[in-house]
Design a protein around this motif. Structure first.
Motif, PDB file in Angstrom:
ATOM      1  N   LYS A 176       0.815  -1.224   0.000  1.00 38.71           N
ATOM      2  CA  LYS A 176       0.000   0.000   0.000  1.00 38.71           C
ATOM      3  C   LYS A 176       0.847   1.271   0.000  1.00 38.71           C
ATOM      4  O   LYS A 176       0.361   2.357   0.332  1.00 38.71           O
ATOM      5  CB  LYS A 176      -0.950   0.029   1.209  1.00 38.71           C
ATOM      6  CG  LYS A 176      -1.858  -1.185   1.321  1.00 38.71           C
ATOM      7  CD  LYS A 176      -2.761  -1.318   0.114  1.00 38.71           C
ATOM      8  CE  LYS A 176      -3.678  -2.535   0.227  1.00 38.71           C
ATOM      9  NZ  LYS A 176      -4.553  -2.695  -0.953  1.00 38.71           N
ATOM     10  N   LYS A 177       2.109   1.150  -0.386  1.00 40.11           N
ATOM     11  CA  LYS A 177       2.987   2.312  -0.480  1.00 40.11           C
ATOM     12  C   LYS A 177       2.863   2.919  -1.874  1.00 40.11           C
ATOM     13  O   LYS A 177       2.979   2.213  -2.870  1.00 40.11           O
ATOM     14  CB  LYS A 177       4.432   1.907  -0.197  1.00 40.11           C
ATOM     15  CG  LYS A 177       5.405   3.074  -0.236  1.00 40.11           C
ATOM     16  CD  LYS A 177       6.834   2.605   0.032  1.00 40.11           C
ATOM     17  CE  LYS A 177       7.807   3.776  -0.042  1.00 40.11           C
ATOM     18  NZ  LYS A 177       9.216   3.333   0.169  1.00 40.11           N
ATOM     19  N   LYS A 178       2.641   4.229  -1.944  1.00 38.89           N
ATOM     20  CA  LYS A 178       2.450   4.905  -3.220  1.00 38.89           C
ATOM     21  C   LYS A 178       3.730   5.611  -3.648  1.00 38.89           C
ATOM     22  O   LYS A 178       4.398   6.254  -2.832  1.00 38.89           O
ATOM     23  CB  LYS A 178       1.313   5.917  -3.128  1.00 38.89           C
ATOM     24  CG  LYS A 178      -0.056   5.281  -2.897  1.00 38.89           C
ATOM     25  CD  LYS A 178      -1.157   6.323  -2.871  1.00 38.89           C
ATOM     26  CE  LYS A 178      -2.523   5.671  -2.688  1.00 38.89           C
ATOM     27  NZ  LYS A 178      -3.613   6.681  -2.672  1.00 38.89           N
ATOM     28  N   VAL A 179       4.047   5.505  -4.945  1.00 40.37           N
ATOM     29  CA  VAL A 179       5.276   6.097  -5.469  1.00 40.37           C
ATOM     30  C   VAL A 179       5.083   6.438  -6.949  1.00 40.37           C
ATOM     31  O   VAL A 179       4.288   5.808  -7.646  1.00 40.37           O
ATOM     32  CB  VAL A 179       6.477   5.131  -5.280  1.00 40.37           C
ATOM     33  CG1 VAL A 179       6.293   3.866  -6.098  1.00 40.37           C
ATOM     34  CG2 VAL A 179       7.801   5.814  -5.626  1.00 40.37           C
ATOM     35  N   HIS A 180       5.818   7.453  -7.430  1.00 39.98           N
ATOM     36  CA  HIS A 180       5.771   7.852  -8.835  1.00 39.98           C
ATOM     37  C   HIS A 180       6.809   7.083  -9.648  1.00 39.98           C
ATOM     38  O   HIS A 180       7.870   6.717  -9.135  1.00 39.98           O
ATOM     39  CB  HIS A 180       6.061   9.350  -8.984  1.00 39.98           C
ATOM     40  CG  HIS A 180       4.936  10.233  -8.558  1.00 39.98           C
ATOM     41  ND1 HIS A 180       4.881  10.821  -7.317  1.00 39.98           N
ATOM     42  CD2 HIS A 180       3.815  10.638  -9.213  1.00 39.98           C
ATOM     43  CE1 HIS A 180       3.784  11.551  -7.216  1.00 39.98           C
ATOM     44  NE2 HIS A 180       3.114  11.454  -8.350  1.00 39.98           N
ATOM     45  N   PHE A 181       6.497   6.850 -10.916  1.00 40.76           N
ATOM     46  CA  PHE A 181       7.498   6.339 -11.860  1.00 40.76           C
ATOM     47  C   PHE A 181       8.222   7.544 -12.455  1.00 40.76           C
ATOM     48  O   PHE A 181       7.579   8.493 -12.908  1.00 40.76           O
ATOM     49  CB  PHE A 181       6.844   5.518 -12.973  1.00 40.76           C
ATOM     50  CG  PHE A 181       7.825   4.985 -13.983  1.00 40.76           C
ATOM     51  CD1 PHE A 181       8.648   3.921 -13.675  1.00 40.76           C
ATOM     52  CD2 PHE A 181       7.942   5.582 -15.235  1.00 40.76           C
ATOM     53  CE1 PHE A 181       9.570   3.437 -14.594  1.00 40.76           C
ATOM     54  CE2 PHE A 181       8.855   5.110 -16.160  1.00 40.76           C
ATOM     55  CZ  PHE A 181       9.668   4.028 -15.837  1.00 40.76           C
ATOM     56  N   LYS A 182       9.562   7.508 -12.479  1.00 32.42           N
ATOM     57  CA  LYS A 182      10.315   8.722 -12.812  1.00 32.42           C
ATOM     58  C   LYS A 182      11.186   8.629 -14.064  1.00 32.42           C
ATOM     59  O   LYS A 182      11.674   9.653 -14.541  1.00 32.42           O
ATOM     60  CB  LYS A 182      11.214   9.107 -11.617  1.00 32.42           C
ATOM     61  CG  LYS A 182      10.430   9.421 -10.349  1.00 32.42           C
ATOM     62  CD  LYS A 182      11.352   9.779  -9.212  1.00 32.42           C
ATOM     63  CE  LYS A 182      10.569  10.098  -7.943  1.00 32.42           C
ATOM     64  NZ  LYS A 182      11.452  10.451  -6.804  1.00 32.42           N
ATOM     65  N   ASP A 183      11.402   7.440 -14.593  1.00 33.85           N
ATOM     66  CA  ASP A 183      12.365   7.293 -15.700  1.00 33.85           C
ATOM     67  C   ASP A 183      11.671   7.432 -17.055  1.00 33.85           C
ATOM     68  O   ASP A 183      11.166   6.455 -17.616  1.00 33.85           O
ATOM     69  CB  ASP A 183      13.084   5.947 -15.591  1.00 33.85           C
ATOM     70  CG  ASP A 183      14.353   5.902 -16.439  1.00 33.85           C
ATOM     71  OD1 ASP A 183      14.522   6.795 -17.286  1.00 33.85           O
ATOM     72  OD2 ASP A 183      15.167   4.983 -16.250  1.00 33.85           O
TER      73      ASP A 183
END
Length: 469
Positions: A176-183
């Motif tokens: 349930k950890k939210k994160v952005h894709f950056k590459d």
């Protein structure tokens, strides 16, 4: 006995390049503080912390400046393909390597990339695009038009929605950890790989795989194409999607400038007027659009700068491709295949250097929804390009421009509805001015062509000798 020295020198250039890439990658990794500080992913891995890749180290820097660092490293990765290719090209020309009678697997590869294609001259690529040209009924024309309309709308609206989702929305993993894709580079790579595979299969089936132009000629358009694509994805970290869509309309201005520089083109008065209208409309929109997540002066300036670079590189791509079409008369599919081939090589070299493959695939493994979005994004991009070529070949550039302008308007509306962007009345006026300028440009262009045709017909009629009865 065959002389192996030229082959060994070419192999030596390739080996030295790979060594330099690895060395520079290690130096950058150490200078950015590449210490194994990431916590283990499971209890079984306790005591064995995972080391960060160069790509992950860049992502830990401030967003306002990390794009500049990544751009520098991306460019170095591209140069690791361009510079060895240039050295091999100069060496083969100086030693007349391609004129040798003895052949090897390496010489065949070099000849394919650097030599002129003499075979298959009977197949004119441009005619292959246009097909037989048989007459169609009005019903068939309508069916084909709706086919192109829904194909372009469906593929590019899907591509636009997913592009904004991947670059701006957070993905949730099993914990349930939210994160952005950056590459952004990985997205460019997946798009180009799929585009290359689709076009290569098509050309193989049609037996048009042999290129009419030396393969290296595509590298210039490919370099500018991946740079423009990267700037486009990266800009979404700083400006919203409607701003990006309208900025694409402004690329008429750098296209005209590049046309003056590259092709020595001349433009009509109405083209300058509509270019000014588009610029004014864009200024109104930027002034009247707001985005709470991107409100600082630095992020706005960075976004505008990235979009400016996007338009510059994209305008060079179209002008260089136009010159290749004039010189070699290849088909649009052959152009797409050649450009995507080099784009795949460039982005793969850059991702390898940064460890981008590992970090992106690791992100994909932890976020299955990202995998689906990435696949659909790449498919819609490749299919959209095919629809572009088919629509222009079937109905011409005017119909294509009208369809794509409507697509841009719907894309802005969809983005505002799905991602809750707010636009003031001044921003709406700016949007109206931009689209009015585009339609005015199309109308004036068609009107001018009709006047020229009438004058040409009148001159032809006046030149004919009259018979006295």
């Amino acid at each position: 006995m065959r002389n192996l020295v030229p082959d060994l020198i070419i192999c030596f250039i390739v080996i030295i390049t790979i060594t330099i890439v690895q060395l520079v990658s290690n130096i950058l990794h150490e200078s950015l503080g590449g210490n194994p500080i990431v916590p283990p992913l499971s209890e079984a891995a306790a005591g064995q912390p995972e080391e960060l890749t160069l790509s992950q180290l860049i992502d830990r820097k401030s967003k306002e400046y990390s794009w500049l660092l990544r751009l520098s490293i991306n460019t170095f990765g591209y140069l690791c393909v361009l510079i060895p290719g240039l050295l091999i090209y100069k060496y083969t020309r100086k030693t007349k390597y391609l004129e040798r009678s003895d052949k090897s697997a390496l010489s065949n590869v070099v000849r394919f990339c650097l030599g002129n294609s003499e075979g298959d001259r009977g197949i004119d690529g441009r005619n292959a695009d246009k097909g037989v040209g048989s007459k169609r009924s009005s019903v068939q024309e309508c069916i084909l038009l709706f086919y192109c309309l829904f194909g372009l709308m469906g593929s590019y609206l899907t591509w636009g929605v997913l592009q904004e989702k991947i670059m701006t929305q957070e993905y949730e993993n099993a914990d349930k950890k939210k994160v952005h894709f950056k590459d952004s580079q990985f997205l460019v790579f997946t798009n180009r790989v799929l585009g290359f595979m689709i076009t290569a299969v098509y050309l193989t089936v049609k037996r048009q795989l042999r290129q009419r132009a030396p393969l290296y000629k595509y590298s210039y358009a490919s370099f500018s194409n991946i740079m423009s694509a990267w700037f486009q994805y990266e800009a979404l970290k700083f400006v919203n999607f409607p701003t990006q869509v309208l900025a694409k309309s402004c690329k008429i201005i750098p296209v005209m400038i590049m046309g003056k520089i590259v092709s020595r083109n001349k433009y009509e008065f109405y083209e300058y007027i509509t270019a000014i209208m588009i610029s004014v409309g864009m200024i109104f929109f930027l002034t009247g659009s707001t985005d709470e997540s991107k409100t600082t002066a630095m992020t706005t300036l960075t976004g505008v700068l990235l979009l400016t670079f996007y338009m510059i590189f994209d305008s060079f791509t179209s002008n260089w491709q136009g010159e290749l079409f004039k010189t070699y008369s290849m088909s649009s599919i052959q152009m797409m295949c050649g450009v995507n081939l080099f784009s795949t090589l460039f982005t793969a070299a850059s991702l390898y250097m940064q460890g981008g493959f590992y970090s992106s695939l690791q992100f994909a493994a932890e976020h299955p929804k990202f995998v689906l979005d990435c696949i659909v994004l790449s498919i819609s991009s490749a299919v959209g390009q095919l629809f572009i070529f088919y629509t222009i070949a079937t109905f011409g550039a005017v119909v294509f421009t009208i369809i794509m302008t409507l697509r841009q308007a719907i894309a802005i509306l969809l983005s505002c509805l799905i991602y809750k962007h707010s636009i003031s009345f001044l921003g709406v006026v700016g949007v109206f001015i931009v689209f009015l300028a585009i339609f005015l440009r199309v109308y004036c262009n068609q009107r001018l062509k009709a006047i020229k045709r009438r004058h040409a017909a009148a001159d032809a009629g006046a030149g004919k000798p009259r018979l006295n009865v």
